[in-house]
Design a protein around this motif. Structure first.
Motif, PDB file in Angstrom:
ATOM      1  N   UNK A 187     -21.049  15.231 -31.958  1.00 14.05           N
ATOM      2  CA  UNK A 187     -20.728  13.816 -31.741  1.00 14.05           C
ATOM      3  C   UNK A 187     -21.909  12.937 -32.161  1.00 14.05           C
ATOM      4  N   UNK A 188     -23.125  13.360 -31.805  1.00 10.62           N
ATOM      5  CA  UNK A 188     -24.306  12.551 -32.126  1.00 10.62           C
ATOM      6  C   UNK A 188     -24.511  12.494 -33.640  1.00 10.62           C
ATOM      7  N   UNK A 189     -24.348  13.634 -34.307  1.00 13.67           N
ATOM      8  CA  UNK A 189     -24.533  13.650 -35.766  1.00 13.67           C
ATOM      9  C   UNK A 189     -23.527  12.719 -36.445  1.00 13.67           C
ATOM     10  N   UNK A 190     -22.257  12.815 -36.026  1.00 12.31           N
ATOM     11  CA  UNK A 190     -21.238  11.935 -36.612  1.00 12.31           C
ATOM     12  C   UNK A 190     -21.574  10.487 -36.296  1.00 12.31           C
ATOM     13  N   UNK A 191     -21.961  10.239 -35.035  1.00 17.89           N
ATOM     14  CA  UNK A 191     -22.297   8.879 -34.620  1.00 17.89           C
ATOM     15  C   UNK A 191     -23.454   8.334 -35.433  1.00 17.89           C
ATOM     16  N   UNK A 192     -24.505   9.163 -35.608  1.00 18.26           N
ATOM     17  CA  UNK A 192     -25.676   8.715 -36.363  1.00 18.26           C
ATOM     18  C   UNK A 192     -25.291   8.418 -37.803  1.00 18.26           C
ATOM     19  N   UNK A 193     -24.430   9.266 -38.359  1.00 20.36           N
ATOM     20  CA  UNK A 193     -24.003   9.046 -39.744  1.00 20.36           C
ATOM     21  C   UNK A 193     -23.284   7.707 -39.865  1.00 20.36           C
ATOM     22  N   UNK A 194     -22.308   7.485 -38.974  1.00 23.34           N
ATOM     23  CA  UNK A 194     -21.539   6.230 -39.054  1.00 23.34           C
ATOM     24  C   UNK A 194     -22.460   5.026 -38.862  1.00 23.34           C
ATOM     25  N   UNK A 195     -23.361   5.148 -37.894  1.00 25.34           N
ATOM     26  CA  UNK A 195     -24.175   3.991 -37.531  1.00 25.34           C
ATOM     27  C   UNK A 195     -25.232   3.674 -38.587  1.00 25.34           C
ATOM     28  N   UNK A 196     -25.851   4.717 -39.154  1.00 31.12           N
ATOM     29  CA  UNK A 196     -26.985   4.481 -40.042  1.00 31.12           C
ATOM     30  C   UNK A 196     -26.619   4.558 -41.520  1.00 31.12           C
ATOM     31  N   UNK A 197     -25.504   5.198 -41.852  1.00 35.61           N
ATOM     32  CA  UNK A 197     -25.237   5.456 -43.269  1.00 35.61           C
ATOM     33  C   UNK A 197     -23.971   4.794 -43.792  1.00 35.61           C
ATOM     34  N   UNK A 198     -23.221   4.129 -42.961  1.00 36.73           N
ATOM     35  CA  UNK A 198     -21.985   3.540 -43.486  1.00 36.73           C
ATOM     36  C   UNK A 198     -22.015   2.021 -43.373  1.00 36.73           C
ATOM     37  N   UNK A 199     -21.085   1.416 -44.116  1.00 34.01           N
ATOM     38  CA  UNK A 199     -20.947  -0.034 -44.112  1.00 34.01           C
ATOM     39  C   UNK A 199     -20.614  -0.503 -42.694  1.00 34.01           C
ATOM     40  N   UNK A 200     -19.741   0.296 -42.010  1.00 35.55           N
ATOM     41  CA  UNK A 200     -19.320  -0.104 -40.671  1.00 35.55           C
ATOM     42  C   UNK A 200     -20.531  -0.198 -39.727  1.00 35.55           C
ATOM     43  N   UNK A 201     -21.453   0.773 -39.853  1.00 42.02           N
ATOM     44  CA  UNK A 201     -22.638   0.770 -38.992  1.00 42.02           C
ATOM     45  C   UNK A 201     -23.460  -0.488 -39.191  1.00 42.02           C
ATOM     46  N   UNK A 202     -23.649  -0.863 -40.465  1.00 40.04           N
ATOM     47  CA  UNK A 202     -24.438  -2.073 -40.750  1.00 40.04           C
ATOM     48  C   UNK A 202     -23.727  -3.299 -40.195  1.00 40.04           C
ATOM     49  N   UNK A 203     -22.381  -3.282 -40.259  1.00 36.06           N
ATOM     50  CA  UNK A 203     -21.632  -4.433 -39.724  1.00 36.06           C
ATOM     51  C   UNK A 203     -21.770  -4.526 -38.206  1.00 36.06           C
ATOM     52  N   UNK A 204     -21.848  -3.358 -37.554  1.00 32.11           N
ATOM     53  CA  UNK A 204     -22.067  -3.342 -36.096  1.00 32.11           C
ATOM     54  C   UNK A 204     -23.357  -4.088 -35.749  1.00 32.11           C
ATOM     55  N   UNK A 205     -24.429  -3.727 -36.477  1.00 30.22           N
ATOM     56  CA  UNK A 205     -25.729  -4.356 -36.226  1.00 30.22           C
ATOM     57  C   UNK A 205     -25.637  -5.854 -36.469  1.00 30.22           C
ATOM     58  N   UNK A 206     -24.965  -6.209 -37.580  1.00 28.30           N
ATOM     59  CA  UNK A 206     -24.864  -7.624 -37.944  1.00 28.30           C
ATOM     60  C   UNK A 206     -24.116  -8.387 -36.855  1.00 28.30           C
ATOM     61  N   UNK A 207     -22.990  -7.819 -36.391  1.00 26.86           N
ATOM     62  CA  UNK A 207     -22.190  -8.490 -35.367  1.00 26.86           C
ATOM     63  C   UNK A 207     -22.989  -8.614 -34.075  1.00 26.86           C
ATOM     64  N   UNK A 208     -23.842  -7.627 -33.809  1.00 28.63           N
ATOM     65  CA  UNK A 208     -24.589  -7.637 -32.556  1.00 28.63           C
ATOM     66  C   UNK A 208     -25.790  -8.556 -32.592  1.00 28.63           C
ATOM     67  N   UNK A 209     -26.455  -8.646 -33.763  1.00 35.00           N
ATOM     68  CA  UNK A 209     -27.682  -9.448 -33.763  1.00 35.00           C
ATOM     69  C   UNK A 209     -27.375 -10.933 -33.853  1.00 35.00           C
ATOM     70  N   UNK A 210     -26.398 -11.303 -34.688  1.00 36.71           N
ATOM     71  CA  UNK A 210     -26.017 -12.716 -34.726  1.00 36.71           C
ATOM     72  C   UNK A 210     -24.595 -12.831 -35.249  1.00 36.71           C
ATOM     73  N   UNK A 211     -23.661 -13.059 -34.347  1.00 31.43           N
ATOM     74  CA  UNK A 211     -22.264 -12.984 -34.759  1.00 31.43           C
ATOM     75  C   UNK A 211     -21.889 -14.116 -35.720  1.00 31.43           C
TER      76      UNK A 211
END
Lengths: 327, 320
Positions: A187-211
Motif C-alpha cells: 500500500x505504501x509503495x503504491x501510495x508513494x508512487x501515486x503521490x510523488x510520481x503521477x500528475x494526480x499526486x502533484x495536483x493533490x499538493x497543489x490543491x492542498x497548498x493553495x486551492x
C-alpha cells in the motif's frame, strides 16, 4: 514546493535533514526501548508491534492523501468498524454456497463499500461545500451507529468455518514477513508512487497548498479532493481485510478513536495538517512510533498504570519538538 | 387528507386519555412501568437492552393490566431528558432505572419519585439511596473475589499471574479490589495490572506485551469476558504452553459456551449478568400484581459458572 513533491531528488540539504526527523524520532524511541527492557528487541515482540501498527499505517496512507490535499477525515475509525461489519456479514452469508472463496467475495465487497463511504464523504465536502471536519464528524457518528445497530450492541462474529482459512491473513508470513506488514508495504509503495510520481499526486499538493492558485492553473480541486477521500475509503477497507482474522468479530468498539491515532501518525510523519505537503514514509514511521511507545509503556515498570496516557502524550510532543529542532 | 384524519384521531385519543386520566379510570386499569436504560453501545449494555425488551414482552403477555415502556438513552444527559418526557406524558406507577452516572441522575429521579412513583434502581446506585424503593445489583467485589478464590485453589496458592482491567470506574475498582484482596492472602504474585478498557483489541495487544515481558505466566485474569477473547487469541498466537488458566467475568454467551464445552483454559466464569434488569422489572411488576412486598435491597450473587450450571447462564439469542 518542488522539494515537497520530489523529496528524493537532490534538493537543498536542510530539507533532506528535516525529512529524516520522524525516522530519527523512531530510532530514539527504539533505543529507549532497548535500554528499558531487553525483551523489547526480541523477534516476537518486534514482529507483534510492527504487525499491530499495520492497521493505523494503512489507514494513515489514505489520510496522507486527504490531509495533503487540504481535507481531514475523522470518520475512518467508525468507517473501519462499519466496513468490517459489512464484510463479515457478506462472508457469513456466502459461506454455505462458496466455502472459503466467500473470503475473497467479502473482501471485494468491502473494498467497494469502503470506496463508496469515501466517495460519500468526498462528495458532501466538495459538492456540498461543507468543512471536512464537520462532514466527517457527522459520518463518524453515522458509521458508528450503523455498526452498533447491525450488531445489536453486541458483536458480529465470523463463521467458524471461515476462521481457519482466513487466519493467515493476520497471523501468516510471506517470505518471513507477517502478511499485514507485507500488505502495508505494498500500500505504501503504491501510495508513494501515486503521490510523488503521477500528475494526480502533484495536483493533490497543489490543491492542498493553495486551492485558488490550483483552480486558476486548471486543476479541478473538487475532483482531486473527492478522489483523495475515495483513496482513504479503499485504505480503510484494506485495513479491515487484515483486521478481521485477528479477533474474528466486529463490535461497536472496533476502531474506536483510531482516527486520532491516524491523524497523529500523519502529522508526526511530517505531513502538514494544513495541506500541501505529504510524507508517506514519514507517516509509516509515525504509526510505528505510536505503537512502540504504547508497547514500551507496558514493558517498562517505570510508569504507573494510571499515568500511561500522560507519558504517551509527553513523548509525542517531545518527538514533534525534536523534529522541529532538527529542522 | 389522511394526515388530517390522523391528526384529528391523535387529538381525540389524547383528549380521551386526558379525560380518562382525569377521572382516574385509566390509572386504575393499567399500571405503567417505565424502564430507562443506557443504549446498546457495547456488549454488556447490548445485553441489558435485549433482556429489558424480553421482560417487556413476557410481562405484558402475562399481566394484561401492566404496561411496560422501555426507553434507551445514549448519555446521562439524554437519560435525564427521557425521564422528563416519560413522566410528562403519563403517570408512572413504577420506574426501573439503570442510571448512567450516580450524581447526575439523582435529582431527576427524585423528581419522578415526588409524583408517587415506585423507584427501582439497578446496578449503579444513586447518590441518595433514600430515593429508591428497591435496589437490584450485582456484586462486583464478589466477581473478583470468587474468581481469585477459585484460581488460588487451582494454582495451589502459588504462581505468577497477570491482570487486565477495564475502564477506570467504580465497577472496575471493585472487581480489582475483590480480586487482589484474596490474592494478598496467598503466595501468588501479580506481575502486572494494566488497563485495556474492556476492549477486545486493546486486550489482545496488552496480552501480547505481557507475553513479551514475562517469560513465565501461570494464569491470566481479564475482568471482563470481552477482553478475555482478545487474551485467548494472543495466547494462541504466541504458542506458549505454560499458561494454565485464562479467566474472565461477566457471563458473556461465547465464554459461557466455552465453560459448557469444558474448555481446559477457561473452565469457569463469574456472572455479572445484564439480565439483572429483568429481575428488576419482574420485581417491580410483582409489587403491583400480587402486592408482593418488594421494598429493599436485592444483591445478586456472583456464583461460579461451571459446566454443571452453565445452561442457567446461557442466552444464545442475546447479543451478549
Amino acid at each position: 514546493m518542488t522539494a515537497a513533491i520530489a523529496p528524493s531528488s537532490a534538493g537543498p540539504r536542510r530539507i533532506r535533514l528535516a525529512d529524516t526527523g520522524p525516522f530519527i524520532a523512531l530510532a530514539l524511541v527504539v533505543l529507549i526501548g532497548v535500554l528499558i527492557n531487553s525483551s523489547f528487541l526480541s523477534g516476537t515482540n518486534i514482529a507483534n508491534v510492527v504487525t499491530r501498527s499495520a492497521f493505523v499505517a494503512i489507514i494513515a496512507v489514505g489520510a496522507t492523501f486527504v490531509i495533503s490535499s487540504g481535507g481531514l477525515d475523522l470518520s475512518v475509525g467508525s468507517m473501519m468498524a462499519f466496513v468490517t461489519g459489512i464484510m463479515i456479514m457478506t462472508m457469513n452469508r456466502l459461506e454455505p454456497s462458496m466455502g472459503s472463496n466467500a473470503i475473497f467475495a467479502g473482501a471485494g465487497i468491502g473494498l467497494v463499500v469502503g470506496a463508496l463511504c469515501g466517495l460519500l464523504n468526498g462528495l458532501i465536502v466538495t459538492v456540498g461545500k461543507i468543512e471536512p471536519f464537520i462532514v466527517t464528524l457527522g459520518t463518524m457518528g453515522i458509521f458508528r451507529a450503523l455498526i452498533t445497530w447491525m450488531s445489536d450492541g453486541g458483536s458480529i462474529p465470523i463463521d467458524r468455518a471461515l476462521r481457519d482459512p482466513y487466519r493467515p491473513v493476520y497471523f501468516g508470513n510471506v517470505l518471513g514477513i507477517p502478511v499485514p506488514v507485507f500488505l502495508t508495504l505494498i500500500v505504501v509503495l503504491i501510495g508513494a508512487f501515486i503521490l510523488y510520481r503521477t500528475k494526480y499526486g502533484r495536483r493533490c499538493m497543489a490543491a492542498g497548498s493553495n486551492s485558488d492558485v490550483a483552480r486558476f492553473s486548471g486543476v479541478s480541486v473538487a475532483k482531486v479532493r473527492t478522489m483523495a477521500f475515495v483513496i482513504q475509503g479503499l485504505c480503510v477497507a484494506i485495513a479491515a481485510i487484515c483486521y478481521i482474522p485477528r479477533l474474528g468479530a466486529a463490535t461497536p468498539t472496533t476502531g474506536q478513536l483510531w482516527e486520532l491515532q491516524v491523524i497523529t501518525a500523519v502529522v508526526i510523519g511530517g505531513t502538514a495538517l494544513r495541506g500541501g505537503k505529504a510524507r508517506i514514509w514519514g507517516t509509516v514511521a509515525g504509526a510505528l512510533i505510536l505503537e512502540v511507545i504504547a508497547n514500551l509503556m507496558v514493558l517498562s515498570n517505570l510508569v504507573s498504570e494510571y499515568l500511561v496516557a500522560a507519558v504517551q502524550g509527553v513523548i509525542i510532543i517531545l518527538a514533534m519538538l525534536a523534529h522541529r529542532f532538527i529542522k | 387528507m389522511t394526515t388530517i384524519t390522523r391528526r384529528t384521531l391523535g387529538l381525540v385519543t389524547a383528549a380521551s386519555i386526558l379525560a380518562m386520566a382525569a377521572t382516574g379510570a385509566f390509572a386504575q386499569d393499567k399500571k405503567v412501568i417505565a424502564v430507562s436504560i443506557p443504549a446498546a453501545t457495547h456488549g454488556w449494555t447490548g445485553g441489558v437492552v435485549y433482556h429489558a425488551e424480553q421482560a417487556e414482552k413476557e410481562i405484558e403477555a402475562a399481566f394484561p393490566n401492566i404496561d411496560v415502556i422501555v426507553k434507551t438513552s445514549p448519555s446521562a444527559e439524554a437519560q435525564v431528558s427521557a425521564l422528563e418526557d416519560l413522566s410528562a406524558s403519563q403517570k408512572l406507577d413504577a420506574l426501573v432505572i439503570l442510571p448512567f452516572t450516580s450524581e447526575e441522575l439523582t435529582g431527576p429521579v427524585a423528581q419522578v419519585k415526588a409524583n408517587g412513583t415506585f423507584i427501582t434502581v439497578v446496578d449503579r446506585g444513586l447518590a441518595d439511596p433514600s430515593i429508591q424503593d428497591l435496589y437490584v445489583a450485582g456484586d462486583n467485589i464478589a466477581v473478583g473475589a470468587n474468581t481469585a478464590k477459585w484460581l488460588a485453589e487451582k494454582l495451589g496458592n502459588e504462581g505468577k499471574i497477570v491482570v487486565l482491567r477495564g475502564i477506570p470506574t467504580v465497577i472496575d475498582d471493585e472487581r480489582i479490589q475483590g480480586f487482589t484482596d484474596v490474592i494478598k492472602g496467598t503466595k501468588i504474585e501479580i506481575l502486572d495490572i494494566q488497563y485495556a478498557n474492556w476492549n477486545k483489541d486493546e486486550a489482545f495487544t496488552l496480552m501480547q506485551d505481557y507475553l513479551a515481558k514475562y517469560p513465565q505466566i501461570d494464569a491470566v485474569w481479564a475482568n471482563d469476558d470481552d477482553m478475555l477473547l482478545g487474551v485467548l487469541e494472543a495466547v494462541k498466537q504466541s504458542g506458549r504452553t505454560e499458561i494454565k488458566y485464562a479467566l474472565g467475568g461477566n457471563g458473556m454467551k461465547d465464554v459461557v459456551k466455552m465453560v459448557m464445552d469444558k474448555d481446559p483454559m477457561t473452565p469457569i466464569s463469574t456472572p455479572y449478568p445484564p439480565s439483572m434488569i429483568k429481575s428488576a422489572i419482574y420485581m417491580a411488576a410483582a409489587q403491583f400484581v400480587g402486592q408482593a412486598p418488594m421494598r429493599g435491597n436485592f444483591k445478586l450473587d456472583a456464583p461460579l459458572i461451571t459446566p454443571e450450571n452453565a445452561d442457567q447462564f446461557y442466552f444464545p439469542d442475546s447479543p451478549f
